[in-house]
Write a protein that holds these residues in place. Structure first.
Motif, PDB file in Angstrom:
ATOM      1  N   HIS A 439       0.913  -1.104  -0.066  1.00 23.74           N
ATOM      2  CA  HIS A 439       0.027   0.002   0.054  1.00 23.74           C
ATOM      3  C   HIS A 439       0.948   1.235  -0.034  1.00 23.74           C
ATOM      4  O   HIS A 439       0.624   2.234  -0.541  1.00 23.74           O
ATOM      5  CB  HIS A 439      -0.943   0.049   1.473  1.00 23.74           C
ATOM      6  N   LEU A 440       1.908   1.280   0.812  1.00 19.52           N
ATOM      7  CA  LEU A 440       2.775   2.359   0.918  1.00 19.52           C
ATOM      8  C   LEU A 440       3.408   2.793  -0.489  1.00 19.52           C
ATOM      9  O   LEU A 440       3.543   3.847  -0.863  1.00 19.52           O
ATOM     10  CB  LEU A 440       4.052   1.896   1.956  1.00 19.52           C
ATOM     11  N   ARG A 441       4.145   1.559  -1.262  1.00 23.48           N
ATOM     12  CA  ARG A 441       4.438   1.785  -2.231  1.00 23.48           C
ATOM     13  C   ARG A 441       3.736   2.344  -3.523  1.00 23.48           C
ATOM     14  O   ARG A 441       4.204   3.203  -4.483  1.00 23.48           O
ATOM     15  CB  ARG A 441       5.309   0.418  -2.804  1.00 23.48           C
ATOM     16  N   ASN A 442       2.385   2.154  -3.336  1.00 21.32           N
ATOM     17  CA  ASN A 442       1.699   2.615  -4.337  1.00 21.32           C
ATOM     18  C   ASN A 442       1.299   4.160  -4.248  1.00 21.32           C
ATOM     19  O   ASN A 442       0.682   4.790  -5.057  1.00 21.32           O
ATOM     20  CB  ASN A 442       0.142   1.899  -4.294  1.00 21.32           C
ATOM     21  N   ASN A 460      -5.808  -5.908  -6.787  1.00 22.63           N
ATOM     22  CA  ASN A 460      -5.998  -7.320  -6.322  1.00 22.63           C
ATOM     23  C   ASN A 460      -5.087  -8.195  -5.742  1.00 22.63           C
ATOM     24  O   ASN A 460      -5.354  -9.367  -5.327  1.00 22.63           O
ATOM     25  CB  ASN A 460      -6.463  -7.719  -7.820  1.00 22.63           C
ATOM     26  N   VAL A 461      -3.833  -7.985  -6.215  1.00 25.86           N
ATOM     27  CA  VAL A 461      -2.654  -8.644  -5.623  1.00 25.86           C
ATOM     28  C   VAL A 461      -2.548  -8.484  -4.269  1.00 25.86           C
ATOM     29  O   VAL A 461      -2.432  -9.335  -3.504  1.00 25.86           O
ATOM     30  CB  VAL A 461      -1.284  -8.103  -6.296  1.00 25.86           C
ATOM     31  N   ILE A 462      -2.902  -7.215  -3.724  1.00 25.46           N
ATOM     32  CA  ILE A 462      -2.876  -6.983  -2.345  1.00 25.46           C
ATOM     33  C   ILE A 462      -4.152  -7.634  -1.637  1.00 25.46           C
ATOM     34  O   ILE A 462      -4.079  -8.094  -0.586  1.00 25.46           O
ATOM     35  CB  ILE A 462      -2.739  -5.675  -2.004  1.00 25.46           C
ATOM     36  N   THR A 463      -5.443  -7.820  -2.295  1.00 22.23           N
ATOM     37  CA  THR A 463      -6.489  -7.993  -1.335  1.00 22.23           C
ATOM     38  C   THR A 463      -6.829  -9.488  -1.517  1.00 22.23           C
ATOM     39  O   THR A 463      -7.627 -10.105  -0.814  1.00 22.23           O
ATOM     40  CB  THR A 463      -7.777  -7.278  -2.043  1.00 22.23           C
ATOM     41  N   LYS A 464      -6.508 -10.210  -2.596  1.00 20.43           N
ATOM     42  CA  LYS A 464      -6.782 -11.708  -2.811  1.00 20.43           C
ATOM     43  C   LYS A 464      -6.141 -12.494  -1.619  1.00 20.43           C
ATOM     44  O   LYS A 464      -4.980 -12.164  -1.320  1.00 20.43           O
ATOM     45  CB  LYS A 464      -6.574 -12.152  -3.962  1.00 20.43           C
ATOM     46  N   PRO A 465      -6.886 -13.739  -1.248  1.00 17.77           N
ATOM     47  CA  PRO A 465      -6.093 -14.653  -0.103  1.00 17.77           C
ATOM     48  C   PRO A 465      -4.754 -15.072  -0.819  1.00 17.77           C
ATOM     49  O   PRO A 465      -4.594 -15.708  -1.828  1.00 17.77           O
ATOM     50  CB  PRO A 465      -7.204 -15.591  -0.106  1.00 17.77           C
TER      51      PRO A 465
END
Length: 557
Positions: A439-442, A460-465
């Motif tokens: 999240h920070l790098r974004n 989606n990379v961050i939120t998917k299980p």
């Protein structure tokens, strides 16, 4: 205060990034810094701890040939100070009467004018200086152009004794060369110690710290000057090289540094991210790799490593490879491609089915009628590791591995598979922090980052299980507790060494705590074979936390 100062000194602070063992290169870096300081009228330039050798030199410093080469380089630099330019205070290993010391030399008027030796040798965490150095005697100040300068070396300021001795023997100001590695809590700790020494001594001080990466350690710079009234006169940035001139004036009540630029420091997650980028960059550059290659799975860990690699080296030096098998989802393929496109890196897809099936065929006579289990899952990971190492061999790029501290703690990784690689920038980051740093790098990147601005890790990379995708519908939490719970337990076991009973008393399930503690203990053999990686916590694996592999001790809940 009196109306006019009695004397002035211009002191240059050289916050630089030496390379361990590159004596000639470090000497040339010192020459360049001295030239820059001379152009600005400096009287004296201060370098960091063991600068000419690079820090920490570990057992390299025990080699007589290395000691001799360091001494020769210092004598050559000393001869050059006959030109009337700035004198130099520079760190080096020095043999005196058969004893090896961590020393600082004053180079002035064409000679090694005087030396001081480190008294308090640290022997904890990443430090083992008592292994290689002999402590020096309590020091007095160094006389320089009518000024008595105290030069305690790094650890010498972390207790009162050395500063008390320097104060009692007439020191007028303190110049402190340091090799202090980064960890998240370090800024408050350093400043608190420095302020305490100022209060006790009544003297101003300049705290000079090394910058750059050396294997697992990252030196964050962040040098500063405190006046005797505890006010911050100068603050250098962290994670950057600088040569900064400081102006000192002697008043009736003592020396004072003129206030100058006070760079804002990056801290917390931003500092951790910058440390990981710095460590990876310097490991690649100092070991002369042309670039890096990594497996890009579509998951959060490899996406963050890819972003760090591009920030460290630039997109043209980063090669990402997707290595799909039958369990790799279309979602993962799409996410990996999106990360590669956002970062602008070379991206190849190399299917692994033929390799996995060939190995299964070869092993079938040995396995007999035993059914599939984790063995077949590990075969997939090991084929991927072999392919990445083959690409590395062919093109010279270093394989970067992507396992986080949660996985390294619990053994949720495959030896000779996804653990293959030369360096791991995530090794000391728990999974929950990996998510935060994505999240920070974004929304942010370090000032010297070479990667693109904006969102580089798709949502989606961050939120998917999270999943290793080694079997149908696999999720990490089939094998591990939820990461927020797991990481909380691990932080208490690893960083704080809390007894299991104390962790349970905080409200964690006894069976779960016992299970995590068992996984942590039995994975030690894997960690011994893992790639080095950046230290960001107070206790990383390897430099700080060293446990026996053969170990039957278990706590009871």
């Amino acid at each position: 205060m009196s109306a006019e100062p009695a004397d002035q000194l211009l002191i240059a602070l050289a916050q630089l990034n030496p390379i361990v063992g590159d004596i000639a290169g470090n000497a040339d870096k010192a020459r360049a810094a001295r030239k820059l300081a001379a152009e600005q009228g400096a009287d004296l330039i201060l370098f960091t701890e063991l600068f000419i050798a690079g820090y920490p030199p570990e057992d390299l410093v025990l080699k007589p040939a290395f000691q001799a080469a360091c001494r020769t380089a210092i004598e050559e630099l000393a001869a050059e100070t006959a030109d009337g330019g700035p004198a130099m205070l520079i760190g080096l290993p020095w043999v005196d009467k058969g004893k090896l010391h961590n020393a600082v030399a004053l180079l002035e008027e064409g000679r090694v004018a005087t030396l001081r030796y480190k008294v308090d040798l640290p022997n904890y965490g990443p430090f083992d200086e008592k292994r290689v150095f002999v402590p020096g005697p309590m020091p007095g100040p160094i006389p320089f152009r009518g000024v008595r300068i105290g030069v305690p070396i790094c650890e010498d300021i972390w207790s009162q004794d050395v500063i008390e001795c320097l104060t009692e023997t007439g020191s007028e100001l303190l110049l402190i060369p340091n090799g202090s590695p980064y960890r998240r809590t370090v800024y408050d700790e350093r400043m608190n110690v420095a302020v305490a020494r100022v209060v006790e001594s009544g003297l101003p001080l300049a705290y000079l710290n090394q910058a750059g990466g050396q294997d697992e350690l990252v030196f964050d710079g962040g040098s500063f000057v405190l006046n005797a009234d505890r006010s911050l006169a100068i603050q250098l940035p962290n994670f950057q090289e600088r040569v900064r001139i400081t102006r000192w004036e002697r008043w009736a009540d003592g020396w004072r540094c003129e206030e100058g630029a006070r760079a804002p420091l990056i801290t917390e997650d931003e500092a951790d991210y910058a440390a990981c980028v710095t460590g990876l960059r310097d490991y690649v550059e100092k070991n002369r790799f042309p670039g890096v290659v990594l497996g890009l799975s579509g998951g959060v860990d490899s996406a963050l490593v890819a972003a760090m690699a591009v920030d460290a080296l630039g997109a043209d030096r980063v090669h990402c490879v997707m290595l799909p098998y039958r369990y790799t989802s279309g979602e993962s393929l799409a996410d990996a491609a999106a990360v590669a496109q956002a970062l602008g890196v070379r991206y190849d897809i190399v299917p692994i089915a033929e390799g996995v099936e060939a190995l299964e065929h070869v092993l079938a006579p040995v396995f007999g009628n035993r059914g599939p289990d984790v063995t077949e899952e590990n075969l997939q990971s090991r084929v991927r590791g072999t392919l990445l190492m083959s690409i590395s061999n062919k093109f010279g790029s270093m394989v970067v591995t992507t396992g986080n501290k949660s996985e390294m703690s619990t053994g949720y990784a495959t030896l000779y598979g996804d653990m293959n690689g030369g360096y791991n920038p995530l090794k000391d980051l728990y999974k929950t922090q990996v998510f935060r740093l994505c999240h920070l790098r974004n929304r942010w990147k370090p000032a010297d980052a070479l990667g693109p601005d904006g969102m580089v890790i798709p949502a989606n990379v961050i939120t998917k299980p999270p999943t290793a995708e080694l079997r149908e519908n696999q999720k990490d939490q089939d094998s591990l507790p939820p990461y927020d719970v797991l990481d909380a337990i691990l932080e208490r076991l690893v960083e704080r060494e809390l007894p299991v009973a104390d962790i349970v008393a905080e409200g964690f399930e006894p069976v779960l705590v016992a299970r995590v503690e068992r996984m942590l203990n039995i994975a030690e053999y894997k960690r011994r074979q893992a790639a080095p990686g950046v230290k960001v916590t107070t206790r990383n694996f390897g430099r700080d936390r060293r446990y026996p592999i053969t170990n039957r001790f278990r706590e009871t809940v």
